[in-house]
Design a protein around this motif. Structure first.
Motif, PDB file in Angstrom:
ATOM      1  N   THR A 154       0.833  -1.200   0.000  1.00 41.27           N
ATOM      2  CA  THR A 154       0.000   0.000   0.000  1.00 41.27           C
ATOM      3  C   THR A 154       0.871   1.254   0.000  1.00 41.27           C
ATOM      4  O   THR A 154       0.581   2.234  -0.693  1.00 41.27           O
ATOM      5  CB  THR A 154      -0.925  -0.023   1.215  1.00 41.27           C
ATOM      6  OG1 THR A 154      -1.634  -1.255   1.202  1.00 41.27           O
ATOM      7  CG2 THR A 154      -1.914   1.125   1.180  1.00 41.27           C
ATOM      8  N   THR A 170      -4.342  -3.554   4.750  1.00 39.22           N
ATOM      9  CA  THR A 170      -5.371  -3.497   3.698  1.00 39.22           C
ATOM     10  C   THR A 170      -6.337  -4.653   3.888  1.00 39.22           C
ATOM     11  O   THR A 170      -5.925  -5.773   4.187  1.00 39.22           O
ATOM     12  CB  THR A 170      -4.710  -3.613   2.317  1.00 39.22           C
ATOM     13  OG1 THR A 170      -3.718  -2.621   2.213  1.00 39.22           O
ATOM     14  CG2 THR A 170      -5.725  -3.441   1.206  1.00 39.22           C
ATOM     15  N   ASP A 217      -4.243  -3.177  -5.249  1.00 34.71           N
ATOM     16  CA  ASP A 217      -3.370  -3.383  -4.094  1.00 34.71           C
ATOM     17  C   ASP A 217      -4.082  -4.384  -3.190  1.00 34.71           C
ATOM     18  O   ASP A 217      -5.061  -4.065  -2.535  1.00 34.71           O
ATOM     19  CB  ASP A 217      -3.158  -2.026  -3.407  1.00 34.71           C
ATOM     20  CG  ASP A 217      -2.542  -2.185  -2.039  1.00 34.71           C
ATOM     21  OD1 ASP A 217      -1.938  -3.248  -1.774  1.00 34.71           O
ATOM     22  OD2 ASP A 217      -2.683  -1.242  -1.235  1.00 34.71           O
TER      23      ASP A 217
HETATM   24 MG   LIG Z   1      -1.741  -2.834   2.166  1.00 38.64          MG
END
Ligand SMILES: [Mg+2]
Ligand SMILES: Nc1nc2c(ncn2[C@@H]2O[C@H](COP(=O)(O)OP(=O)(O)OP(=O)(O)O)[C@@H](O)[C@H]2O)c(=O)[nH]1
Lengths: 158, 591
Positions: A17, A35, A58
């Protein structure tokens, strides 16, 4: 305009990220916000007069016990496999990520980012040999980030 | 009849549930799981359809009240794929989609907002209560594998802000859910995703999803209409969808988008009158007034924005957009230089006290464009200049070539004159030569010493010299002198034309050539001095005409292929007319 889907793959907390954030917003944060699922971003660029847009997926970091939905991998033209250079197990995980990705996208292109390279000294770095598709990156110091994305694009275009 | 009974039965059941809840539930719960299991076996589709409504509602409510516990309790059922993260992930993505669906300026939304303020009922509830049919605001065709948006169509006031991102997000959600669905071998594909004010109706076909963005869940009728429309698109463009590789310049995309756009527009036409009724029913004039006030407020802002924009335009020549938003000023657009970027911010700061968000960017395309323009003009100038140069060159070339022609003409004239002169001179010479030849012929008639072809005298049978010697025989010399005098008597008449008289000395080929040359030279010289003594030479002072040439054995005389050494040892005498050489030189030049 030509659009391509690319993935960021790698174990959790290796800096996927952060790399995307650095690449797109030019910013970095020390905080770790894992994430969940997938975060989608896009980036416009042009190479030799042709317009491209990367749709960057991502994806949450995986571990052997927590596998990723295969659907995420599908239809991607390329992937950046990220490892945390200070954590050996994340380097070992790279092979597996590549394998799954190429299995789903046999024509896909892969580049590798040894991230958090700011935590290594020059002497330590010089001991590690890199091939042309592997880069030292640091989302923190903004080194190698543009290069790794650019390398992937160029691979995908040919 | 049956229907009525069933209804009655239902009523009784409902009552019992209400009043004697616990007891009945106990009895029912014993059987209900069995019943469900049985009917799942028999007709799973129907069951899921029947249960969907109730279950979805209760789950939604439960999640709302008790999120974490709910998810935790679902966790073992859903398996390892679904953790609390997952529900959060989907929520996040859906939230993102929602923020990207621009409802900021939609009239419907403002109506709803105002009504909500006035009545205290939540906007959400109003939204649900708002009657009428669902409206499709956007249609997306998304490639299944990559999640890339292939084509889209959107209603003007309800546009999704970033369709490409939203397409990917929607497909990510779909990917995830499908993964889960596959693992649990459920046959139903997830088709409807709802979150907040937006509903996504997803139909999967071949290599694409087609997604309709709606303001509420579509009813059965609408769904089947949408499906029919989707089917028509998919059947027409299936091969194109399969081979799509992210390039949005394909002409098919335009056609598909146009088709979908038309579909959206048609739907709006049908719905409008219906909406007007609702409007009248729900809001009335009061609301209209409020709305107008709001519009007025927007108007003031709009005025401010556009006056700032024109000020910027005036001072910098740059077209940028200025927005007021939550007590901020947002600057957007492209400018051509970095200094303009700062200048525009300064202009804005002068006019307004609000903090400024400067999102202006120096457009690279702009820079490149101007650079290209500059190069173009340069190129044009260069080509103009080179054209002028070309013209000059052509003119000069013309002058040069005419000059060249002139020179050639002159040269040709000279050449011709020369040729003519030479020709006439040669003609004259030939005449003289012929005259001399005929006179000599008359004089020498049958003489063995006169050679008609060369008009020369040859003394090969005279034995003038003994072999190896340069001493001559006196008698023979007398003969030679006599003949020479006769020869010269003829030539004397033409003396102005005579260049010289050549006495050639020849030897035989015996012995060393060097000695032969010396010997023949001595002989020629002896003959010359003898001839200088002749009367005729002395009388006309022609001494200077007599010259010798030495041949050695170069020109021996052969008889029947064998050398006759006596004949070879000889003297020959010939004359040469004037200007032979000059003529030759001229000839060379002309050639
Ligand atoms: Mg991430
Ligand atoms: N020193 C250093 N720290 C970094 C760098 N990149 C990321 N980090 C830190 O590493 C942590 C994890 O970064 P993320 O980008 O969230 O990692 P991720 O791979 O996205 O993690 P998951 O989403 O959980 O898979 C954060 O605290 C970052 O600040 C880097 O180049 N150098």
């Amino acid at each position: 305009m030509i659009r391509k889907k690319i993935l960021l793959l790698g174990d959790f907390s290796v800096g996927k990220t952060s790399l995307v954030r650095r690449y797109i917003d030019g910013a970095f944060d020390d905080k770790y916000l894992t994430t969940i699922g997938v975060k989608i971003a896009k980036k416009y660029f042009d190479i030799e007069g042709v317009d491209y847009e990367l749709i960057i997926w991502d994806i949450e970091g995986s571990t052997p016990s927590k596998k990723i939905a295969l659907g995420y991998y599908k239809g991607a033209s390329g992937a950046i496999c990220v490892a945390d250079i200070t954590r050996k197990e994340t380097l070992e995980g790279l092979k597996e990520h590549q394998k799954i990705f190429l299995n789903e996208n046999p024509k896909g292109k892969v580049v590798i980012a040894y991230n958090k390279s700011d935590l290594l000294s020059e002497a330590e770095k010089s001991k590690i040999s890199l091939d042309s598709n592997t880069f030292f990156t640091s989302a923190k110091d903004d080194s190698g980030v543009e290069e790794v994305f650019l390398r992937l694009m160029r691979q995908m275009i040919v | 009849m049956v229907e009525k009974v069933v209804l009655l039965f239902n009523e009784v059941l409902d009552k019992r549930f209400e009043h004697e809840g616990e007891e009945t539930v106990k009895i029912f719960s014993k059987h209900i799981t069995k019943m469900i299991a049985q009917s799942y076996k028999d007709s799973p589709k129907e069951l899921s359809f029947v249960l969907k409504e109730t279950i979805a509602q209760s789950i939604a409510l439960e999640i709302e009240n008790n999120k974490d516990t709910m998810v935790d309790s679902l966790y073992p059922i859903m398996g390892s794929m679904v953790s609390k993260y997952v529900s959060q992930a989907i929520t996040e993505l859906m939230q993102n989609i929602n923020t990207k669906i621009d409802d900021g300026l939609s009239i419907d939304t403002y109506k709803r907002k105002i009504k909500s303020k006035m009545t205290g009922v939540s906007e959400m509830e109003l939204l649900i209560k708002e009657g009428g049919k669902a409206i499709i605001s956007s249609l997306f065709v998304i490639q299944k594998e990559s999640g890339l948006l292939i084509a889209e169509a959107q209603l003007q006031d309800k546009e999704v802000q970033d369709p490409h991102m939203v397409a990917s997000m929607a497909s990510a959600i779909k990917d995830f859910i499908n993964d889960w669905v596959n693992q649990h071998e459920t046959q139903d594909e997830v088709q409807i995703l709802s979150y907040g004010a937006s509903t996504l109706y997803i139909e999967s076909a071949g290599s694409v999803y087609i997604v309709a963005f709606l303001d509420k869940d579509p009813e059965y009728e609408l769904r089947s209409k949408i499906n029919a429309f989707f089917a028509s698109i998919v059947s027409e463009y299936a091969p194109f969808f399969r081979t799509f590789e992210g390039d949005d310049s394909a002409k098919e995309i335009e056609k598909i988008s146009a088709k979908m756009q038309k579909y959206l527009a048609l739907q709006q036409c049908k719905i409008k009158p219906h909406k007007k009724q609702n409007y009248a029913k729900y809001f009335g004039y009061g609301l209209l007034c409020l709305y107008l006030i709001y519009l007025g407020y927007r108007g003031i802002i709009f005025y401010k924005e556009s006056s700032l924009e024109s000020k910027v335009m005036e001072q910098t020549g740059q077209q940028v957009s200025v927005h007021y938003e939550n007590n901020h000023i947002i600057l957007e657009g492209h400018v051509s230089t970095i200094s303009q970027l700062n200048q525009i911010e300064a202009i804005t700061a002068q006019e307004e006290k609000y903090p400024i968000y400067n999102y202006l960017s120096v457009s690279q395309k702009y820079l490149i464009d101007t650079e290209i323009k500059r190069l173009h003009t340069k190129l044009r100038l260069l080509s103009k200049a080179s054209k002028i140069k070309d013209k000059e060159l052509i003119a000069q070339n013309k002058i040069l070539s005419t000059r060249l022609e002139d020179t050639n003409n002159i040269i040709n004239k000279i050449k011709n004159n020369l040729l003519l002169e030479t020709y006439s001179f040669e003609q004259k010479r030939d005449k003289i030569k012929m005259k001399i030849a005929s006179s000599l012929e008359k004089v020498f008639e049958e003489s063995p010493f006169y050679k008609v072809t060369y008009q020369s005298l040859g003394f090969q049978d005279l034995n003038l010299f003994l072999a190896g010697h340069s001493k001559y025989n006196m008698k023979a010399m007398k003969v030679l002198q006599n003949n020479f005098e006769k020869y010269m008597e003829v030539l004397e008449a033409y003396s102005p034309y005579i260049e010289r008289i050549v006495i050639e000395g020849h030897s035989d080929s015996r012995g060393e050539e060097a000695e032969n040359i010396i010997l023949s030279k001595k002989r020629a010289l002896k003959v010359r001095s003898a001839l200088l003594q002749t009367k005729i030479i002395k009388m006309y002072n022609m001494q200077s005409l007599l010259e010798i040439e030495v041949f050695g054995s170069q020109d021996i005389i052969k008889e029947n292929g064998v050398e006759n050494p006596n004949a070879s040892r000889r003297i020959e005498i010939r004359f040469e007319l004037k200007n032979n050489e000059v003529l030759e030189k001229l000839n060379k030049i002309i050639k």
